[in-house]
Motif scaffolding. Structure first.
Motif, PDB file in Angstrom:
ATOM      1  N   MET A   1       0.977  -1.265   0.196  1.00  0.00           N
ATOM      2  CA  MET A   1       0.205   0.105  -0.251  1.00  0.00           C
ATOM      3  C   MET A   1       1.076   0.976   0.036  1.00  0.00           C
ATOM      4  SD  MET A   1      -3.073   0.507  -0.109  1.00  0.00           S
ATOM      5  CE  MET A   1      -4.169   1.373   0.429  1.00  0.00           C
ATOM      6  N   SER A   2       1.585   1.237   0.835  1.00  0.00           N
ATOM      7  CA  SER A   2       2.805   2.322   1.005  1.00  0.00           C
ATOM      8  C   SER A   2       3.960   2.855  -0.663  1.00  0.00           C
ATOM      9  CB  SER A   2       4.005   2.250   1.651  1.00  0.00           C
ATOM     10  OG  SER A   2       5.015   1.045   1.777  1.00  0.00           O
ATOM     11  N   GLU A   3       3.897   1.996  -1.428  1.00  0.00           N
ATOM     12  CA  GLU A   3       4.323   1.157  -2.582  1.00  0.00           C
ATOM     13  C   GLU A   3       3.502   2.188  -3.808  1.00  0.00           C
ATOM     14  OE1 GLU A   3       6.185  -0.789  -5.999  1.00  0.00           O
ATOM     15  OE2 GLU A   3       6.189  -2.091  -3.471  1.00  0.00           O
ATOM     16  N   PHE A   4       2.060   1.887  -3.461  1.00  0.00           N
ATOM     17  CA  PHE A   4       1.213   2.493  -4.029  1.00  0.00           C
ATOM     18  C   PHE A   4       0.725   3.999  -3.946  1.00  0.00           C
ATOM     19  CE2 PHE A   4      -3.711   3.863  -4.928  1.00  0.00           C
ATOM     20  CZ  PHE A   4      -3.344   3.847  -6.551  1.00  0.00           C
ATOM     21  N   LYS A   5       0.661   4.139  -2.515  1.00  0.00           N
ATOM     22  CA  LYS A   5       0.615   5.872  -2.028  1.00  0.00           C
ATOM     23  C   LYS A   5       1.840   6.152  -2.557  1.00  0.00           C
ATOM     24  CE  LYS A   5       0.031   8.517   2.329  1.00  0.00           C
ATOM     25  NZ  LYS A   5       0.500   8.630   3.359  1.00  0.00           N
ATOM     26  N   LYS A   6       2.957   6.326  -2.377  1.00  0.00           N
ATOM     27  CA  LYS A   6       4.498   6.968  -3.288  1.00  0.00           C
ATOM     28  C   LYS A   6       3.786   7.031  -4.591  1.00  0.00           C
ATOM     29  CE  LYS A   6       9.164   6.731  -3.773  1.00  0.00           C
ATOM     30  NZ  LYS A   6      10.222   5.688  -3.321  1.00  0.00           N
ATOM     31  N   PHE A   7       3.878   5.394  -5.369  1.00  0.00           N
ATOM     32  CA  PHE A   7       3.621   6.279  -6.499  1.00  0.00           C
ATOM     33  C   PHE A   7       2.433   7.316  -7.629  1.00  0.00           C
ATOM     34  CE2 PHE A   7       0.108   4.472 -10.528  1.00  0.00           C
ATOM     35  CZ  PHE A   7       1.712   5.110 -11.428  1.00  0.00           C
ATOM     36  N   ALA A   8       1.409   7.084  -6.610  1.00  0.00           N
ATOM     37  CA  ALA A   8      -0.188   7.666  -6.602  1.00  0.00           C
ATOM     38  C   ALA A   8       0.423   9.943  -5.985  1.00  0.00           C
ATOM     39  CB  ALA A   8      -2.151   7.634  -6.268  1.00  0.00           C
ATOM     40  N   LEU A   9       1.033   9.531  -5.220  1.00  0.00           N
ATOM     41  CA  LEU A   9       1.800  10.911  -4.545  1.00  0.00           C
ATOM     42  C   LEU A   9       2.459  11.507  -5.882  1.00  0.00           C
ATOM     43  CD1 LEU A   9      -0.469  11.226  -1.816  1.00  0.00           C
ATOM     44  CD2 LEU A   9      -0.966  11.606  -3.092  1.00  0.00           C
ATOM     45  N   GLN A  10       3.398  11.113  -6.804  1.00  0.00           N
ATOM     46  CA  GLN A  10       4.649  11.793  -7.012  1.00  0.00           C
ATOM     47  C   GLN A  10       3.903  12.638  -8.169  1.00  0.00           C
ATOM     48  OE1 GLN A  10       5.603   8.541  -9.685  1.00  0.00           O
ATOM     49  NE2 GLN A  10       7.761   8.057  -8.535  1.00  0.00           N
ATOM     50  N   GLY A  11       4.655  13.736  -7.782  1.00  0.00           N
ATOM     51  CA  GLY A  11       4.809  14.995  -8.917  1.00  0.00           C
ATOM     52  C   GLY A  11       4.039  14.451  -9.984  1.00  0.00           C
ATOM     53  N   SER A  12       4.510  13.737 -11.408  1.00  0.00           N
ATOM     54  CA  SER A  12       4.667  13.349 -12.528  1.00  0.00           C
ATOM     55  C   SER A  12       2.971  13.047 -12.528  1.00  0.00           C
ATOM     56  CB  SER A  12       5.842  12.365 -13.492  1.00  0.00           C
ATOM     57  OG  SER A  12       5.250  11.205 -12.796  1.00  0.00           O
ATOM     58  N   VAL A  13       2.561  11.507 -11.500  1.00  0.00           N
ATOM     59  CA  VAL A  13       0.894  11.300 -11.992  1.00  0.00           C
ATOM     60  C   VAL A  13       0.740  12.503 -11.622  1.00  0.00           C
ATOM     61  CG1 VAL A  13      -0.242   9.686 -10.817  1.00  0.00           C
ATOM     62  CG2 VAL A  13       2.189   8.866 -10.874  1.00  0.00           C
ATOM     63  N   ILE A  14       0.187  13.149 -11.081  1.00  0.00           N
ATOM     64  CA  ILE A  14      -0.801  14.400 -10.387  1.00  0.00           C
ATOM     65  C   ILE A  14      -0.479  15.807 -11.151  1.00  0.00           C
ATOM     66  CG2 ILE A  14      -1.131  16.672  -8.253  1.00  0.00           C
ATOM     67  CD1 ILE A  14       0.685  14.897  -6.543  1.00  0.00           C
ATOM     68  N   ASP A  15       0.739  15.732 -12.210  1.00  0.00           N
ATOM     69  CA  ASP A  15       0.202  16.624 -13.285  1.00  0.00           C
ATOM     70  C   ASP A  15      -0.066  15.711 -14.502  1.00  0.00           C
ATOM     71  OD1 ASP A  15       2.123  18.384 -11.743  1.00  0.00           O
ATOM     72  OD2 ASP A  15       3.709  17.443 -12.702  1.00  0.00           O
ATOM     73  N   LEU A  16      -0.197  14.544 -14.725  1.00  0.00           N
ATOM     74  CA  LEU A  16      -0.491  14.256 -15.744  1.00  0.00           C
ATOM     75  C   LEU A  16      -2.612  13.967 -15.582  1.00  0.00           C
ATOM     76  CD1 LEU A  16      -0.612  11.839 -18.339  1.00  0.00           C
ATOM     77  CD2 LEU A  16      -0.510  10.443 -16.790  1.00  0.00           C
ATOM     78  N   ALA A  17      -2.732  14.038 -14.532  1.00  0.00           N
ATOM     79  CA  ALA A  17      -3.740  13.820 -14.433  1.00  0.00           C
ATOM     80  C   ALA A  17      -4.710  15.408 -14.359  1.00  0.00           C
ATOM     81  CB  ALA A  17      -4.182  13.427 -12.826  1.00  0.00           C
ATOM     82  N   VAL A  18      -3.447  16.213 -13.707  1.00  0.00           N
ATOM     83  CA  VAL A  18      -4.379  17.832 -14.063  1.00  0.00           C
ATOM     84  C   VAL A  18      -4.636  18.091 -15.600  1.00  0.00           C
ATOM     85  CG1 VAL A  18      -3.644  20.410 -13.678  1.00  0.00           C
ATOM     86  CG2 VAL A  18      -3.572  18.831 -11.902  1.00  0.00           C
ATOM     87  N   GLY A  19      -3.160  17.675 -16.477  1.00  0.00           N
ATOM     88  CA  GLY A  19      -3.223  17.615 -17.598  1.00  0.00           C
ATOM     89  C   GLY A  19      -4.579  17.037 -18.527  1.00  0.00           C
ATOM     90  N   PHE A  20      -4.500  16.248 -18.097  1.00  0.00           N
ATOM     91  CA  PHE A  20      -6.089  15.240 -18.507  1.00  0.00           C
ATOM     92  C   PHE A  20      -7.119  16.377 -18.220  1.00  0.00           C
ATOM     93  CE2 PHE A  20      -9.468  12.344 -18.015  1.00  0.00           C
ATOM     94  CZ  PHE A  20      -9.194  11.708 -19.491  1.00  0.00           C
ATOM     95  N   ILE A  21      -7.849  16.515 -17.207  1.00  0.00           N
ATOM     96  CA  ILE A  21      -8.546  17.471 -17.047  1.00  0.00           C
ATOM     97  C   ILE A  21      -8.431  18.963 -17.587  1.00  0.00           C
ATOM     98  CG2 ILE A  21      -9.594  18.611 -14.973  1.00  0.00           C
ATOM     99  CD1 ILE A  21      -8.576  16.409 -13.304  1.00  0.00           C
ATOM    100  N   VAL A  22      -7.869  19.140 -17.574  1.00  0.00           N
ATOM    101  CA  VAL A  22      -7.118  20.435 -18.475  1.00  0.00           C
ATOM    102  C   VAL A  22      -7.527  20.267 -19.704  1.00  0.00           C
ATOM    103  CG1 VAL A  22      -6.230  22.696 -19.495  1.00  0.00           C
ATOM    104  CG2 VAL A  22      -5.502  21.755 -16.607  1.00  0.00           C
ATOM    105  N   GLY A  23      -6.949  19.363 -20.322  1.00  0.00           N
ATOM    106  CA  GLY A  23      -7.515  19.164 -21.725  1.00  0.00           C
ATOM    107  C   GLY A  23      -8.496  18.715 -22.033  1.00  0.00           C
ATOM    108  N   ALA A  24      -9.497  17.388 -20.970  1.00  0.00           N
ATOM    109  CA  ALA A  24     -11.103  17.349 -21.352  1.00  0.00           C
ATOM    110  C   ALA A  24     -11.784  19.407 -21.876  1.00  0.00           C
ATOM    111  CB  ALA A  24     -11.232  16.973 -20.574  1.00  0.00           C
ATOM    112  N   ALA A  25     -11.119  19.801 -20.203  1.00  0.00           N
ATOM    113  CA  ALA A  25     -11.971  21.014 -20.652  1.00  0.00           C
ATOM    114  C   ALA A  25     -12.194  21.796 -21.885  1.00  0.00           C
ATOM    115  CB  ALA A  25     -12.006  21.546 -19.525  1.00  0.00           C
ATOM    116  N   PHE A  26     -11.108  22.088 -22.684  1.00  0.00           N
ATOM    117  CA  PHE A  26     -10.185  22.383 -23.259  1.00  0.00           C
ATOM    118  C   PHE A  26     -10.503  21.688 -24.878  1.00  0.00           C
ATOM    119  CE2 PHE A  26      -7.112  23.635 -26.920  1.00  0.00           C
ATOM    120  CZ  PHE A  26      -7.313  25.143 -26.651  1.00  0.00           C
ATOM    121  N   LYS A  27     -10.711  20.552 -24.527  1.00  0.00           N
ATOM    122  CA  LYS A  27     -11.259  19.594 -25.423  1.00  0.00           C
ATOM    123  C   LYS A  27     -13.204  20.357 -25.743  1.00  0.00           C
ATOM    124  CE  LYS A  27     -13.883  15.253 -26.745  1.00  0.00           C
ATOM    125  NZ  LYS A  27     -14.652  15.967 -27.319  1.00  0.00           N
TER     126      LYS A  27
END
Length: 122
Positions: A1-27
């Motif tokens: 579980m700690s490994e998943f938490k580390k992965f999920a809270l990485q900066g690149s994953v969060i950046d990807l999620a934000v980019g996806f949300i902004v991309g959907a709105a831009f679409k």
């Protein structure tokens, strides 16, 4: 579980999620621009000449082949691609202007720190 938490809270994953949300709105913005403004402005005169109210009325007689929808999707794709090209070109021009601006004159503290750095390097 700690490994998943580390992965999920990485900066690149969060950046990807934000980019996806902004991309959907831009679409949605680009789709509205194409479907509600540009496509009607381009197609209305052509449809009037062909005496049609909608491209979906273009069918091969005696078949279920609606080539009008296909033509409409091709036109929409071309308009979206050209619109994105213009937006990205504008962004690149703005970035270039930003890079071309001269750097600010360093403060006296920065100059002193640079001198110290240079002397330490020698």
């Amino acid at each position: 579980m700690s490994e998943f938490k580390k992965f999920a809270l990485q900066g690149s994953v969060i950046d990807l999620a934000v980019g996806f949300i902004v991309g959907a709105a831009f679409k949605e913005i680009v789709s509205s621009l194409v479907n509600d403004i540009i496509t009607p402005a381009v197609l209305t005169p052509a449809l009037k000449v062909a005496k049609l109210s909608d491209l979906s009325q273009l069918v091969i007689p005696g078949t279920a082949i609606k080539y009008g929808n296909f033509i409409s999707n091709i036109i929409s794709f071309m308009i979206v691609a050209f619109t994105l090209f213009l937006i990205i070109k504008g962004i690149n021009i703005a970035r270039k202007k930003q890079k071309d601006e001269p750097a600010a004159e360093p403060s006296s503290t920065d100059k002193l720190l640079m001198e110290i750095r240079d002397k330490l390097n020698k």
